[in-house]
Structures are given as C-alpha cells and as structure tokens.
Design a protein around this motif. Structure first.
Motif, PDB file in Angstrom:
ATOM      1  N   GLN A 162      -7.140   6.669  -5.483  1.00 31.93           N
ATOM      2  CA  GLN A 162      -7.814   7.643  -4.629  1.00 31.93           C
ATOM      3  C   GLN A 162      -6.819   8.660  -4.061  1.00 31.93           C
ATOM      4  O   GLN A 162      -7.034   9.863  -4.132  1.00 31.93           O
ATOM      5  N   ASP A 313      -2.938   3.469 -11.088  1.00 31.99           N
ATOM      6  CA  ASP A 313      -2.715   2.445 -10.085  1.00 31.99           C
ATOM      7  C   ASP A 313      -1.634   1.468 -10.510  1.00 31.99           C
ATOM      8  O   ASP A 313      -1.498   1.171 -11.697  1.00 31.99           O
ATOM      9  N   HIS A 315      -1.689  -1.428  -8.443  1.00 31.08           N
ATOM     10  CA  HIS A 315      -2.333  -2.670  -7.981  1.00 31.08           C
ATOM     11  C   HIS A 315      -3.456  -3.144  -8.895  1.00 31.08           C
ATOM     12  O   HIS A 315      -4.079  -4.152  -8.623  1.00 31.08           O
ATOM     13  N   LYS A 316      -3.723  -2.405  -9.956  1.00 36.94           N
ATOM     14  CA  LYS A 316      -4.695  -2.918 -10.925  1.00 36.94           C
ATOM     15  C   LYS A 316      -3.943  -3.591 -12.076  1.00 36.94           C
ATOM     16  O   LYS A 316      -3.631  -4.766 -12.018  1.00 36.94           O
TER      17      LYS A 316
HETATM   18  C1  LIG Z   1     -10.276   1.807  -9.056  1.00 38.50           C
HETATM   19  C2  LIG Z   1     -10.513   3.132  -9.628  1.00 38.50           C
HETATM   20  C3  LIG Z   1     -10.281   4.289  -8.880  1.00 38.50           C
HETATM   21  C4  LIG Z   1      -9.890   4.241  -7.425  1.00 38.50           C
HETATM   22  O1  LIG Z   1      -8.618   3.666  -7.304  1.00 38.50           O
HETATM   23  P1  LIG Z   1      -8.088   3.018  -5.943  1.00 38.50           P
HETATM   24  O2  LIG Z   1      -6.799   2.430  -6.341  1.00 38.50           O
HETATM   25  O3  LIG Z   1      -9.111   1.997  -5.546  1.00 38.50           O
HETATM   26  O4  LIG Z   1      -7.952   4.095  -4.942  1.00 38.50           O
HETATM   27  C5  LIG Z   1     -10.427   5.502  -9.510  1.00 38.50           C
HETATM   28  N1  LIG Z   1     -10.808   5.581 -10.795  1.00 38.50           N
HETATM   29  C6  LIG Z   1     -11.070   4.486 -11.546  1.00 38.50           C
HETATM   30  C7  LIG Z   1     -11.481   4.638 -12.973  1.00 38.50           C
HETATM   31  C8  LIG Z   1     -10.927   3.220 -10.987  1.00 38.50           C
HETATM   32  O5  LIG Z   1     -11.147   2.128 -11.725  1.00 38.50           O
END
Ligand SMILES: *Cc1c(COP(=O)(O)O)cnc(C)c1O
Length: 499
Positions: A162, A313, A315-316
C-alpha cells in the motif's frame, strides 16, 4: 538567575532503586521469557487450531481493564499479555494457513527483526544509524537484481505494498506534472492542475484506489478497463483508453499477479504502448513480482523491467515479518523530488543515502535488517526454491481439492494461488445455493482448526481461494488440508447449516 543546587542522588530513593533494578535484571528476565513464549507458540503451530478460537467478547473480557494507576512488574505484564491473547492469534505463521495473501516469517528474518527492535534505530537519516542506511542500500541493490529491475532504479523500504504504491504514485505525479510545467510539490493538485487519469483493469487491488485517494487525486480519476477472459488487460483495450485520455497526464497501473487467479498483464506489449502515449506505468506486484526470482516463472514478467515504477512486499512471499514493502522508481529524480525534505536540524552527507529522501515516513524502524537477513540466508536459489515450492503446493492443493466429490476446480493459475468452489448437490440447485454452500464449506474448514482458507466472489461465483505464501507449508500440510476438506464433504448435507 540563581542556579539551584542539584539534589544529591539518594540510592535509597525507591524511584532510583526501581530504575537500577530495571536496568540490571529486567532485560534478561523479560527477553528470556519472551523467547520461551515464542518457541512454545511456534511449536504449537502444528497442533493448535489455525483459526483463533477466542471470540472478541472473550478477548475484550480478558484484555480490558482500567488504565493502571501504578507500575506493574514487567514479567507479570508479559505473562498476562500471553494469557490474555491466547487463542486470539491467527495461525498464519504456520504452514496450514492459505487465506488472503499473508506470508510467514523465516527464522533468520524473525531473529533479525528482534535485533532491529533491540537496536531501536531511527532509520530516517544515515547519521542516525549508518548501519541501517547501508543495510538498506544493499537491500535495494539485491532486490533489484532478484526482481529483474533496472539497477539504476531508486527504491524505498516501506511498510507494505500500500505504501509502496503511495510512494510510486507520488513520484508519478511529480514526474508527469513536471512535463506539463506544473510543480506538484509546490502547487499540489489544485483545480488548475492538469487532471491525472489512472487507467487500470478491474483486477487491480483496492490499495491502488486508496493510494489515489491519499494522494488527493480522488478515486474518480481511476478509469476501470475490462480485463480479458484470462484476467489480463488486452492491448487494444488499453490503447483505446490511452487515446481517449491523451489530452492529459496518465498513469497506467498494471498487475503482476492478482489476488484471485494470479493474472499477469502482458507487459512487453502494454508498456511500450503506454509509453508511446507518454503515460507512466506502475506495476502492482505485491506477491507476483517475486515470480521474477524463479527461472521457471520469470517469463510471466517479460517486459516488466520497462515500467516506470514497481511495488512489492517483503512480508508476503519473502517471508519477513510485518511490516515490509518495497517501492522502486525508474525516475529517481521524480521519486526524490516527491519525498525529500531539508531542514537546518537534519544532517546530510553527500555520500550517504538518507532514507527520508525516498520514504514517506520520517522516523521509522531499521526495516532493512530483516530483509537483508532473509536474502543473505536464502540466496538466489533459496528464493527461487521458495517461490517454486509455494506454487507447486498451491497447484497440488487446487487439483486435489478440485477432485473431491462435490468440489470443482475453478481456476488453477501458474503461480501460488487459484480458486475452487463447492457444489450443493441437492436437486434443482441454483448459483445462489452453490454460493451459499461454498461459504458454508469455507467456515466449516476453518472450524476444524486444521487449515484456514478465505473466500472471494469471482465472476459472480463464490469461491474458496487457495494461496500459498509460507515457507513452512509442506506436502504433509497439503495432505492434511485436503483430508480435512474431504471429511467435511463426506458429511455433506448432514451438516447443520448445509441443509
Ligand atoms: C496484499 C496486496 C496489496 C496490498 O499490500 P499490503 O502489503 O497489504 O499493503 C496490493 N496488491 C496486491 C495484489 C496484494 O496482494
């Protein structure tokens, strides 16, 4: 003015005694206790319910108390915190969690994150923490290499995708409006400013709309384009929209892996097209950009390196603890212009990278340490293996669940996610019945505590989404999740809310 003589320090003063005691013994006591609690929690992930068993009223009852008038012993506070939150923690740190897009945490990244909090660096300026600044420099370099982005791109380590969008789109506003002779930093988006349009498919994530709102562009500036059958944006659709809005600045937001089916836009066709019309191209690759780190999935990102900015990200898919996101911009000047600030009390050195020049935050944690540790630990092959493993477990889950009687595979993507649904097998059922039954099944699986999935509506159908982002997920977890779903389906309509 008369200087007041300082009172001598009385070592028997209870306040001083308290402070001395805290310095001497509290750190070892509470940190050892935290370590024990953490290890117990991690060991319990295999056997405890993935779904939190404590209800909100339970948690409120345990946690809510009047703000204490007086201090409480630190160890007691920690023990109480553990007891009060028990059963209220979602088990997404373990391998049986397949909902939304939530990753786990690598042991080395968790450890580095603990040290980050211990060191408590303010990573705003290189002068406040040279080690934090240089660690981030290296993270930026490594991440660009791993994700196939230009080595000249500027970057920022932010709190999540985000904020990565917000950072990149702020840079886009600066860069695009400068071409129209408008100083975005001085004059903002006042009514006389050229109206920016954001073109994106309906597959985009809601965080794009929120960034657009935060930046004052207003969500009405988003022009939603229809995605094709495969969930990606067709060049002719984009071209028509670019022609329609050619009278003003345009940001094209493309998707590298959408939440439901992991769709990738065809970058090598769309980006040159958008550039012909002078648009800024931003890519949302929250998890999907990581496919670039896997030789078997890299083709999905062909051409993505031509974009103007990218958001992803840590954290994913990298499995570093929350919160960790990365923003990259091809136009470092626009990026820096949109964030940088100078004040007499801030110190800067010509050869330092001050994070405040690139980040939206002022004070912030030393976010680079955990990322650095994760990347150092995994190396290129380790990241590739993590990506491939998650994809293969996701596909195996989708195929095996889809093959169960009463289940249907809706979408098996080429990455780490996809959709299944469950069919209401009574006579004369409608879409609404299948939708209801699918939601019932999702809740029933969560109820078992054996695995956790979330739902989504995709092209009118309620579906259960399968998402694998945790380094811990293994074949046993896959079998256990499939077996849990199989047992529920066998019970079929005998279930109380399935009738
Ligand atoms: C999770 C996600 C976001 C938002 O990311 P955050 O790390 O939660 O801020 C944006 N785009 C996609 C495709 C996502 O999966």
């Amino acid at each position: 003015m008369e200087l007041k003589e300082q009172e001598p320090r009385d070592p028997r003063d209870p306040r001083i005694m308290n402070q001395e005691k805290m310095k001497g013994s509290t750190f070892p006591t509470v940190l050892r206790s935290a370590l024990e609690h953490a290890l117990q929690f991690l060991e319990g992930l295999e056997t405890n319910s993935v779904r939190p068993m404590a209800s909100l009223p339970d948690l409120r009852r345990r946690l809510t108390k009047p703000l204490p008038d007086n201090p409480t012993d630190a160890k007691q506070v920690l023990d109480e915190l553990m007891a009060s939150t028990e059963g209220g923690i979602m088990g997404n740190a373990g391998g049986l969690f397949f909902a939304w897009a939530i990753g786990g945490t690598l042991p080395v990244a968790l450890a580095a994150d603990w040290l980050t909090s211990t060191w408590n660096q303010n990573a705003a300026l290189s002068d406040c923490s040279p080690a934090a600044a240089v660690t981030e420099e290296v993270c930026g370099m490594w991440l660009k290499e791993l994700l196939g982005l230009p080595s000249s791109a500027s970057f920022a380590l932010v709190s999540g995708c985000q904020m990565a969008h917000t950072t990149c789109l702020a840079a886009a506003c600066n860069g695009l409006l400068a071409r129209y002779g408008w100083d975005h930093e001085l004059d903002g988006l006042a009514s006389a400013a050229p109206r920016i349009r954001v073109l994106s498919s309906g597959q985009r994530h809601g965080s794009i709309d929120r960034s657009v709102r935060l930046l004052g562009m207003g969500s009405r500036c988003v022009v939603e384009l229809a995605a094709g059958e495969n969930g990606s944006l067709a060049p002719v659709t984009l071209n028509e929209a670019l022609a329609e809005y050619s009278d003003g600045p345009v940001i094209v937001v493309l998707q590298a892996g959408d939440l439901n089916i992991g769709a990738y836009d065809p970058f090598s066709e769309l980006i040159p097209l958008a550039h012909l019309w002078g648009a800024w191209v931003h890519i949302d690759g929250a998890f999907g950009l990581w496919a670039a780190a896997s030789p078997t999935h890299r083709h999905l990102l062909a051409g993505a390196e031509q974009a103007d900015s990218w958001a992803t990200d840590g954290h994913k898919w990298l499995n570093v603890p929350y919160d960790s996101g990365y923003a990259f911009a091809a136009h470092s000047e626009a990026h820096r212009n949109s964030m940088s600030y100078r004040a007499s009390y801030l110190t800067h050195h010509a050869d330092a990278r001050d994070q405040i020049d690139w980040n939206p935050e002022w004070s912030r944690r030393g976010r680079g340490f955990a990322t650095y540790a994760a990347l150092h630990h995994l190396g290129k092959t380790g990241v590739a293996d993590l990506i491939q493993r998650c994809c293969s477990h996701a596909q195996s889950l989708l195929v095996q669940i889809g093959a169960l009687p009463g289940a249907e595979l809706v979408w098996k993507s080429s990455v780490n996610r996809g959709l299944v649904r469950f069919l209401d097998r009574r006579a004369d059922t409608t879409l609404a019945d299948h939708n209801r039954w699918t939601d019932t099944l999702i809740s029933a699986v969560a109820e078992t505590g054996e695995a956790f999935f979330s739902g989504t509506t995709w092209r009118g159908q309620r579906c259960m989404r399968v998402s694998v982002l945790n380094w811990q997920t293994d074949e046993d977890d896959v079998s256990r999740a499939v077996a849990a779903i199989g047992r529920i389906l066998e019970q079929g309509h005998a279930m109380p809310d399935g009738t």
